[in-house]
Design a protein around this motif. Structure first.
Motif, PDB file in Angstrom:
ATOM      1  N   GLN A 166       6.130 -16.705  21.742  1.00 64.91           N
ATOM      2  CA  GLN A 166       4.853 -16.540  21.055  1.00 64.91           C
ATOM      3  C   GLN A 166       4.200 -17.882  20.756  1.00 64.91           C
ATOM      4  O   GLN A 166       3.055 -17.939  20.317  1.00 64.91           O
ATOM      5  CB  GLN A 166       5.054 -15.760  19.749  1.00 64.91           C
ATOM      6  N   GLY A 167       4.951 -18.962  20.986  1.00 63.05           N
ATOM      7  CA  GLY A 167       4.405 -20.279  20.722  1.00 63.05           C
ATOM      8  C   GLY A 167       4.276 -20.589  19.253  1.00 63.05           C
ATOM      9  O   GLY A 167       3.343 -21.267  18.826  1.00 63.05           O
ATOM     10  N   THR A 168       5.217 -20.111  18.423  1.00 59.11           N
ATOM     11  CA  THR A 168       5.141 -20.351  16.980  1.00 59.11           C
ATOM     12  C   THR A 168       5.600 -21.769  16.658  1.00 59.11           C
ATOM     13  O   THR A 168       6.150 -22.486  17.499  1.00 59.11           O
ATOM     14  CB  THR A 168       6.029 -19.356  16.221  1.00 59.11           C
ATOM     15  N   ASP A 169       5.389 -22.160  15.409  1.00 62.68           N
ATOM     16  CA  ASP A 169       5.819 -23.479  14.954  1.00 62.68           C
ATOM     17  C   ASP A 169       7.283 -23.487  14.542  1.00 62.68           C
ATOM     18  O   ASP A 169       7.782 -24.491  14.037  1.00 62.68           O
ATOM     19  CB  ASP A 169       4.950 -23.931  13.762  1.00 62.68           C
ATOM     20  N   ASP A 170       7.961 -22.363  14.693  1.00 65.34           N
ATOM     21  CA  ASP A 170       9.362 -22.246  14.299  1.00 65.34           C
ATOM     22  C   ASP A 170      10.202 -21.900  15.518  1.00 65.34           C
ATOM     23  O   ASP A 170      10.594 -20.750  15.713  1.00 65.34           O
ATOM     24  CB  ASP A 170       9.509 -21.169  13.221  1.00 65.34           C
ATOM     25  N   PRO A 171      10.489 -22.884  16.385  1.00 66.79           N
ATOM     26  CA  PRO A 171      11.264 -22.597  17.596  1.00 66.79           C
ATOM     27  C   PRO A 171      12.648 -22.080  17.266  1.00 66.79           C
ATOM     28  O   PRO A 171      13.309 -22.571  16.349  1.00 66.79           O
ATOM     29  CB  PRO A 171      11.327 -23.953  18.317  1.00 66.79           C
ATOM     30  N   ARG A 202      10.365 -16.546   7.890  1.00 70.18           N
ATOM     31  CA  ARG A 202       9.332 -17.564   8.047  1.00 70.18           C
ATOM     32  C   ARG A 202       8.704 -17.777   6.680  1.00 70.18           C
ATOM     33  O   ARG A 202       8.028 -16.893   6.159  1.00 70.18           O
ATOM     34  CB  ARG A 202       8.273 -17.142   9.065  1.00 70.18           C
ATOM     35  N   GLY A 203       8.991 -18.945   6.100  1.00 67.88           N
ATOM     36  CA  GLY A 203       8.570 -19.162   4.720  1.00 67.88           C
ATOM     37  C   GLY A 203       9.337 -18.228   3.807  1.00 67.88           C
ATOM     38  O   GLY A 203      10.565 -18.140   3.853  1.00 67.88           O
ATOM     39  N   ASN A 204       8.621 -17.485   2.985  1.00 67.81           N
ATOM     40  CA  ASN A 204       9.244 -16.515   2.086  1.00 67.81           C
ATOM     41  C   ASN A 204       9.306 -15.115   2.690  1.00 67.81           C
ATOM     42  O   ASN A 204       9.804 -14.188   2.053  1.00 67.81           O
ATOM     43  CB  ASN A 204       8.485 -16.468   0.757  1.00 67.81           C
TER      44      ASN A 204
END
Length: 489
Positions: free
Chosen positions: A79-84, A259-261
């Motif tokens: 998905q190209g997220t910032d969390d690989p 992801r985060g909270n």
């Protein structure tokens, strides 16, 4: 595919590990029985062995007539997220191996040139090649994972590289329904391995924001809708009373997925632990739902020990085939239990592994109805009281990330399904008798095990350019061969 290393899954489409070609799958047996067989969804059991197009691990080499889906599994990178998801677990390992091999090559090279010791050039060259492969794997983990792993295939052909996640749900559902329609006049096996509810929880716009439980809940609702559409297709073709349907999850919720909270891995209720934890109930106790109108009475609840391993003998039995006789089959056919001809599961003992390491054993004591559970190893939670391995991302199976127990941690699941109160010789009169009998069962079980080649060894796990599936001219691998289809959402 169990591993004795920290690598519990295949990390690349372009690696050489996978389901060995000599394995017998239920798809292969059913095809021999005249069934049309298909897999729609994710595979993640390998693709190639020695060349880019040998497809030795591919579903079509394991009894499936038709395949549409991902040869890998869904990742955040798709998905190209910032969390690989893959990169963070690989980069440090690959860079460490790269440095160690380079150091070894330089040491051997200097020693040979200075006549300090004798070593063959062949050894130095082989080490240098291994070091280069680890370096390439390390480099590829930075941004190229999407192109190497997130691909869509129809049979042996790549149709999207990288895949378009916005259309994946509708495309896979359409393929599954189409297979049912094409094979309605003949016996068929359809294995739908859904991309839901795996991170990054790809959810179509129609279902976003519908659940009170965030994106995970939205994804569950969309999965439920997809299953409903498949059942509608079965009913529409008049196959309702002639089709055995089994629905289950392969493991419990992934507690570390967030992801985060926001929690992205689900919830395991009263059960302790989660995905990848070997023995705790939260990782292995999942619902199993069966539908076969006209044969199995609706609304029946069976409180007996069964396993996903039981699918193999069950579907083989239904198709009139025979399971292999040259090996131990751990599964038991579910049919007598489902039909009510027996009251108890065929499993007296169940052995729960984390990779190749036995972590726990379950004993369903038939004469008393008690279900005992003994833990020989448990993961070390990070933080300690968190109930998960947040510090590592996933719980390890061995090493300093697990605690070994001798005597084992013993629980009475009949009274304590949350595994909150371990028993001892002081609190349970049968403690010594139960743990001794379970220890004997472990020894009997281990006698049935046969060593097999390690499919997840370091060599099989590293990325190999010559094995990478590619729809263009390598390394320029990108394409979109999917015809534009009308959405069925």
């Amino acid at each position: 595919m169990a591993s004795s290393t920290q690598r519990q899954v295949l990390f690349w489409n372009g690696c050489s590990g996978g389901l060995p070609p000599n394995e017998t799958t239920f798809a292969r047996i059913l095809r021999q029985q005249g069934y049309s067989t298909a897999l729609v969804g994710k595979w993640h059991m390998g693709v190639n062995c020695k060349s880019r197009r040998d497809h030795c691990h591919h579903p079509l080499n394991h009894g499936f007539d038709y395949f549409y889906g991902m040869p890998f599994t869904l990742l955040n990178e798709c998905q190209g997220t910032d969390d690989p998801e893959l990169a963070k677990s690989l980069q440090d390992t690959y860079w460490f191996y790269t440095q160690m091999i380079i150091l070894a090559v330089l040491t051997l090279l200097i020693g040979k040139l200075a006549n300090l010791f004798s070593v063959k050039w062949k050894i130095i060259i082989c080490l240098a090649i291994c070091g280069l492969l680890y370096f390439i794997s390390w480099f590829s983990s930075y941004g190229l994972t999407k192109y190497w792993n997130c691909i869509l295939m129809r049979n042996h052909d790549i149709t999207e590289q990288p895949m378009n996640l916005e259309k994946t749900t509708s495309n896979m559902l359409k393929e599954a329904v189409s297979f049912i329609e094409r094979n309605k006049h003949r016996p068929f096996l359809l294995f739908v391995s859904l991309l839901h509810v795996h991170t990054p929880l790809v959810t179509t716009e129609k279902f976003q924001g519908r659940s009170r439980h965030g994106l995970y809940g939205d994804n569950v609702e969309e999965m439920d809708w997809m299953v409903g559409r498949l059942l509608d297709a079965i009913d529409k073709e008049g196959l309702k009373n002639a089709t055995f349907i089994y629905f289950a999850s392969d493991h419990g919720g992934s507690l570390e997925a967030h992801r985060g909270n926001a929690q992205f891995g689900g919830w395991n209720g009263i059960y302790k632990g989660g995905k990848g934890m070997g023995g705790w109930e939260g990782g292995i106790r999942v619902p199993g739902i069966v539908r076969w109108p006209g044969v199995l009475p609706a609304g029946t609840v069976i409180h007996e020990l069964t396993s996903l391993m039981d699918i193999f003998p069950t579907v083989v039995h239904l198709a009139g085939g025979a399971v292999p006789q040259d090996r131990v089959i751990d599964g038991r056919t579910l049919l007598p239990l489902l039909l009510g001809t027996v009251q108890h599961s065929g499993h007296e003992f169940m052995f729960h592994y984390c990779g190749a390491f036995l972590h726990a054993v379950r004993w369903h004591q038939k004469d008393s109805g008690t279900t005992w559970k003994a833990h020989y190893a448990t993961p070390v939670f990070q933080p300690e009281a968190s109930g998960a391995c947040f510090g590592r991302g996933i719980c390890p199976c061995f090493g300093d990330g697990v605690t070994h127990h001798d005597p084992p941690l013993l629980f009475d699941l009949s009274k304590d399904p949350s595994e909150a109160n371990p028993l001892s010789a002081d609190t349970e009169p049968l403690f010594d008798t139960v743990t001794r009998r379970m220890g004997e069962a472990v020894e009997e079980h281990r006698k049935t095990l046969t060593p097999v080649p390690q499919q997840l060894s370091p060599y099989n796990s590293i990325w190999k350019p010559w094995l990478q599936p590619c729809c263009g001219t390598f390394p320029f691998c990108w394409c979109n061969e999917e015809k534009k289809v009308d959405g069925i959402l």
